[in-house]
Design a protein around this motif. Structure first.
Motif, short mmCIF file in Angstrom:
data_model
loop_
_atom_site.label_atom_id
_atom_site.label_comp_id
_atom_site.label_asym_id
_atom_site.label_seq_id
_atom_site.Cartn_x
_atom_site.Cartn_y
_atom_site.Cartn_z
N PHE A 80 0.83 -1.20 0.00
CA PHE A 80 0.00 0.00 0.00
C PHE A 80 0.87 1.26 0.00
CE2 PHE A 80 -3.54 -2.62 1.92
CZ PHE A 80 -4.40 -2.46 0.84
N ARG A 81 1.94 1.22 0.79
CA ARG A 81 2.81 2.39 0.91
C ARG A 81 3.57 2.66 -0.38
NH1 ARG A 81 4.61 1.27 5.63
NH2 ARG A 81 6.52 0.21 5.00
N SER A 82 3.76 1.63 -1.20
CA SER A 82 4.53 1.79 -2.45
C SER A 82 3.69 2.34 -3.60
CB SER A 82 5.13 0.44 -2.86
OG SER A 82 4.10 -0.48 -3.23
N ALA A 83 2.40 2.57 -3.36
CA ALA A 83 1.53 3.09 -4.42
C ALA A 83 2.04 4.46 -4.89
CB ALA A 83 0.10 3.20 -3.91
N ASP A 84 2.03 4.66 -6.19
CA ASP A 84 2.54 5.89 -6.79
C ASP A 84 1.65 7.08 -6.38
OD1 ASP A 84 3.48 7.95 -8.33
OD2 ASP A 84 3.67 6.76 -10.15
N PRO A 85 2.17 8.04 -5.63
CA PRO A 85 1.33 9.16 -5.18
C PRO A 85 0.84 10.04 -6.33
CG PRO A 85 3.64 9.57 -4.65
CD PRO A 85 3.55 8.16 -5.13
N LEU B 150 -3.69 12.34 -9.34
CA LEU B 150 -4.40 12.49 -10.61
C LEU B 150 -5.83 12.00 -10.48
CD1 LEU B 150 -4.45 13.14 -13.64
CD2 LEU B 150 -3.55 10.83 -14.06
N MET B 151 -6.03 10.87 -9.82
CA MET B 151 -7.38 10.34 -9.64
C MET B 151 -8.23 11.27 -8.79
SD MET B 151 -6.66 6.24 -9.12
CE MET B 151 -8.41 5.90 -8.94
N GLU C 80 -13.00 4.60 -4.65
CA GLU C 80 -12.31 4.42 -5.93
C GLU C 80 -10.79 4.41 -5.74
OE1 GLU C 80 -14.76 6.51 -5.43
OE2 GLU C 80 -16.35 5.71 -6.71
N LEU C 81 -10.28 5.26 -4.85
CA LEU C 81 -8.84 5.29 -4.60
C LEU C 81 -8.35 3.97 -4.02
CD1 LEU C 81 -8.44 8.88 -3.09
CD2 LEU C 81 -7.62 8.09 -5.32
N LEU C 82 -9.17 3.38 -3.14
CA LEU C 82 -8.77 2.12 -2.52
C LEU C 82 -8.76 0.98 -3.52
CD1 LEU C 82 -8.08 0.43 0.01
CD2 LEU C 82 -10.55 0.19 0.40
N PHE C 83 -9.85 0.85 -4.28
CA PHE C 83 -9.99 -0.33 -5.15
C PHE C 83 -9.31 -0.17 -6.50
CE2 PHE C 83 -13.49 -1.02 -2.17
CZ PHE C 83 -13.36 -2.38 -1.92
N LYS C 84 -9.10 1.05 -6.96
CA LYS C 84 -8.51 1.24 -8.29
C LYS C 84 -7.07 1.74 -8.25
CE LYS C 84 -12.96 2.12 -10.53
NZ LYS C 84 -13.75 3.05 -11.38
N TRP C 85 -6.59 2.12 -7.07
CA TRP C 85 -5.22 2.61 -6.97
C TRP C 85 -4.43 1.84 -5.91
CZ3 TRP C 85 -3.71 6.93 -3.26
CH2 TRP C 85 -2.34 7.20 -3.35
N LYS C 86 -4.92 1.86 -4.68
CA LYS C 86 -4.17 1.26 -3.58
C LYS C 86 -4.08 -0.27 -3.69
CE LYS C 86 -2.90 4.55 -0.63
NZ LYS C 86 -1.58 4.66 -0.03
#
Length: 250
Positions: free
Chosen positions: A142-147, A152-153, A162-168
């Motif tokens: 989770f911490r390595s997700a591109d900020p 942008l999202m 959406e941030l949790l399921f489509k990014w994190k």
């Protein structure tokens, strides 16, 4: 398929070499059978006791899978909590890391005291073996997700869901599977240790009884079967990882 088989040839040849060395060394060095038996005797023992070994193996596998499933669910939820809460990141995460400074073999008898000699004491030991790797590797994922992607999202109106399921979560999947592969391999050892401390069935009980009778061939047959089960679980998780993360190669 041919490329996969060719890639595995060195491993297979190395295992075959170890098997030949084992068989030859026990014969030429005249090692007593109650210390290190011949590999052929181990396989004979495995075949002669195949029904009993199968029964005990199913018990150990069931304990390992239950403990692994609980660790996967709880460890993932803990990682999500750590990522979403700054307080949890400062309190829960250090406690999870600090818990690994306590030898698990010391905590195992406590699990037996709390849960008795039923299956739940073995599952508790499996959780002790597997929870840490899943929780920590998923949290690190989770911490390595591109900020920049998250920013942008957000500018495009994405909410927390959406941030949790489509990014994190997509960013954390490689770390999750890394932890799950380690946990899958450790789960068999955890179940076996729980059976050693107290149980009526399972490969841990089988090898303990065989050891008490100085039947090294039966002990080694149980150990080889435990190793095969751990490798199998690891390979299954590796296959799931490739299937789930196949979109990364598209």
């Amino acid at each position: 398929m041919r490329r996969k088989l060719a890639a595995n040839v060195p491993v297979l040849l190395f295992v075959l070499l170890l098997a030949v060395i084992w068989e030859a060394a026990t014969s030429f060095l005249d090692i007593p059978h109650y210390i290190i038996p011949k590999l052929s005797d181990v396989f004979v023992s495995m075949w002669d006791n195949r029904e009993l070994l199968g029964k005990h193996a199913l018990t150990t596998l069931w304990e390992a899978l239950l403990g692994l499933g609980i660790s996967m669910a709880v460890g993932t939820l803990a990682a999500v909590w750590i990522d979403c809460s700054g307080l949890a990141k400062k309190t829960i995460y250090p406690l999870i890391v600090a818990s690994q400074t306590i030898p698990i073999i010391v905590l195992s008898p406590i699990m037996v005291m709390w849960f008795g000699y039923e299956i739940w004491s073995k599952i508790a030991v499996v959780i002790l073996f597997t929870f840490f790797s899943i929780a920590v590797n998923t949290a690190d994922g989770f911490r390595s997700a591109d900020p920049d992607i998250g920013a942008l999202m957000q500018t495009m109106g994405a909410g927390k869901r959406e941030l949790l399921f489509k990014w994190k979560i997509p960013s954390a999947l490689p770390g999750f599977f890394t932890g799950l592969k380690l946990a899958a391999a450790f789960s068999i050892g955890g179940a076996t240790l729980g059976e050693w401390l107290g149980g009526e069935s399972g490969l841990g009980v089988y090898t303990k009884r065989a050891s008490n009778m100085l039947r090294a061939d039966a002990v080694f047959s149980g150990v080889l079967l435990l190793s095969a089960m751990g490798i199998l679980l690891f390979l299954i998780v590796s296959w799931l990882e490739k299937a789930v993360l196949a979109y990364r190669n598209r």
